[in-house]
Design a protein around this motif. Structure first.
Motif, PDB file in Angstrom:
ATOM      1  N   ASN A  55       0.805  -1.215   0.000  1.00 34.96           N
ATOM      2  CA  ASN A  55       0.000   0.000   0.000  1.00 34.96           C
ATOM      3  C   ASN A  55       0.840   1.267   0.000  1.00 34.96           C
ATOM      4  O   ASN A  55       0.317   2.358  -0.130  1.00 34.96           O
ATOM      5  CB  ASN A  55      -0.874  -0.046   1.246  1.00 34.96           C
ATOM      6  CG  ASN A  55      -1.918   1.009   1.249  1.00 34.96           C
ATOM      7  OD1 ASN A  55      -2.695   1.126   0.322  1.00 34.96           O
ATOM      8  ND2 ASN A  55      -1.930   1.813   2.292  1.00 34.96           N
ATOM      9  N   GLY A  56       2.119   1.139   0.169  1.00 33.10           N
ATOM     10  CA  GLY A  56       3.001   2.296   0.232  1.00 33.10           C
ATOM     11  C   GLY A  56       4.397   1.786   0.501  1.00 33.10           C
ATOM     12  O   GLY A  56       4.564   0.747   1.154  1.00 33.10           O
TER      13      GLY A  56
ATOM     14  N   SER B  97       1.562  11.553   2.341  1.00 31.67           N
ATOM     15  CA  SER B  97       2.552  10.471   2.363  1.00 31.67           C
ATOM     16  C   SER B  97       1.917   9.180   1.883  1.00 31.67           C
ATOM     17  O   SER B  97       0.712   9.104   1.659  1.00 31.67           O
ATOM     18  CB  SER B  97       3.103  10.265   3.757  1.00 31.67           C
ATOM     19  OG  SER B  97       2.172   9.506   4.517  1.00 31.67           O
ATOM     20  N   ASN B  98       2.736   8.174   1.709  1.00 25.59           N
ATOM     21  CA  ASN B  98       2.237   6.856   1.327  1.00 25.59           C
ATOM     22  C   ASN B  98       1.931   6.042   2.579  1.00 25.59           C
ATOM     23  O   ASN B  98       2.388   4.930   2.724  1.00 25.59           O
ATOM     24  CB  ASN B  98       3.270   6.157   0.443  1.00 25.59           C
ATOM     25  CG  ASN B  98       4.665   6.220   1.038  1.00 25.59           C
ATOM     26  OD1 ASN B  98       4.876   6.819   2.084  1.00 25.59           O
ATOM     27  ND2 ASN B  98       5.619   5.585   0.391  1.00 25.59           N
ATOM     28  N   TYR B  99       1.163   6.649   3.470  1.00 27.46           N
ATOM     29  CA  TYR B  99       0.675   6.045   4.709  1.00 27.46           C
ATOM     30  C   TYR B  99       1.775   5.753   5.715  1.00 27.46           C
ATOM     31  O   TYR B  99       1.560   5.031   6.667  1.00 27.46           O
ATOM     32  CB  TYR B  99      -0.127   4.771   4.418  1.00 27.46           C
ATOM     33  CG  TYR B  99      -1.300   5.050   3.524  1.00 27.46           C
ATOM     34  CD1 TYR B  99      -1.304   4.615   2.210  1.00 27.46           C
ATOM     35  CD2 TYR B  99      -2.382   5.778   3.994  1.00 27.46           C
ATOM     36  CE1 TYR B  99      -2.386   4.893   1.385  1.00 27.46           C
ATOM     37  CE2 TYR B  99      -3.462   6.059   3.172  1.00 27.46           C
ATOM     38  CZ  TYR B  99      -3.455   5.613   1.861  1.00 27.46           C
ATOM     39  OH  TYR B  99      -4.511   5.887   1.049  1.00 27.46           O
TER      40      TYR B  99
END
Lengths: 112, 113
Positions: A55-56, B97-99
């Motif tokens: 997811n990231g 941000s990407n978490y």
């Protein structure tokens, strides 16, 4: 309700080897994030898994990879270990991608 | 790019004192801010989570405040005890941000008996 558990707690590997670290998320949590923490520094984000999908991702090379299983437990795999990979690896679980994060006790990896 | 700073890096106080730890961040677009405690060589224990819409949270002798507009959070510890000795880290969850959580380097707290 069980908390986040990581295994193993300590590990020594030789440069160039591969390692797998494991994380069992807290009951009811669907998100797992992995962090690397060098001595005296704050943790650095490696990646996050949400419902079995990555997811990231942080600024780590592709030799850092992971998996999340249907029970939401997770693995972190590191290939071609380097001396600089020596660190405390932390796993956090949460219910949702930006919810309160609960951490395990960490895996101390030493690469020699 | 979000940056988180914690000052001081280390703090030593006598037992019984009230104390404040500081955390500052550069971008106010955050989902939440979380305070953690870390004992030497151990994992992180979540202390308090403050959502972006909240001003403070309390748990026992701990009180955390959040001022998003100024990019600041404080962790107040009342009546400190030797068992409070640890490193305290704050982390923000930025909206762009990407978490990931963005972390400060921590404040190492020593409570002298």
């Amino acid at each position: 309700e069980t908390g986040v558990t990581q295994s193993p707690t300590h590990l020594i590997k030789t440069r160039g080897q591969q390692v797998t670290l494991r994380c069992s998320s807290q009951s009811g949590h669907n998100t797992v994030s992995w962090y690397q923490q060098a001595l005296g520094q704050g943790p650095q984000f490696i990646f996050q898994y949400y419902r079995e999908e990555e997811n990231g991702r942080g600024n780590f090379p592709p030799r850092f990879s992971g998996l999340q299983f249907p029970n939401y437990s997770s693995e972190l795999n590191v290939n071609a270990l380097e001396l600089d990979d020596s660190a405390l690896y932390l796993c956090a679980s949460s219910f949702g991608r930006v919810a309160e994060a609960f951490f395990g006790q960490g895996t101390r990896l030493t690469v020699v | 790019k979000q940056e988180v700073t914690q000052i001081p890096a280390a703090l030593s106080v006598p037992e019984g004192e009230n104390l404040v730890l500081n955390c500052s961040f550069t971008d106010s677009a955050i989902y939440n801010l979380q305070w953690f405690r870390q004992d030497p060589g151990k994992g992180l224990t979540s202390l308090l989570l403050i959502q972006s819409s909240q001003r403070e949270q309390t748990s026992g002798r701990l009180n955390a405040s959040l001022d998003k507009s100024s990019g600041r959070s404080t962790l107040y510890i009342a009546a400190s005890q030797p068992g409070d000795s640890a490193t305290y880290l704050c982390a923000v969850s930025p909206m762009d941000s990407n978490y990931q959580l963005i972390w400060g380097a921590g404040t190492k707290l020593i409570i002298k008996p």
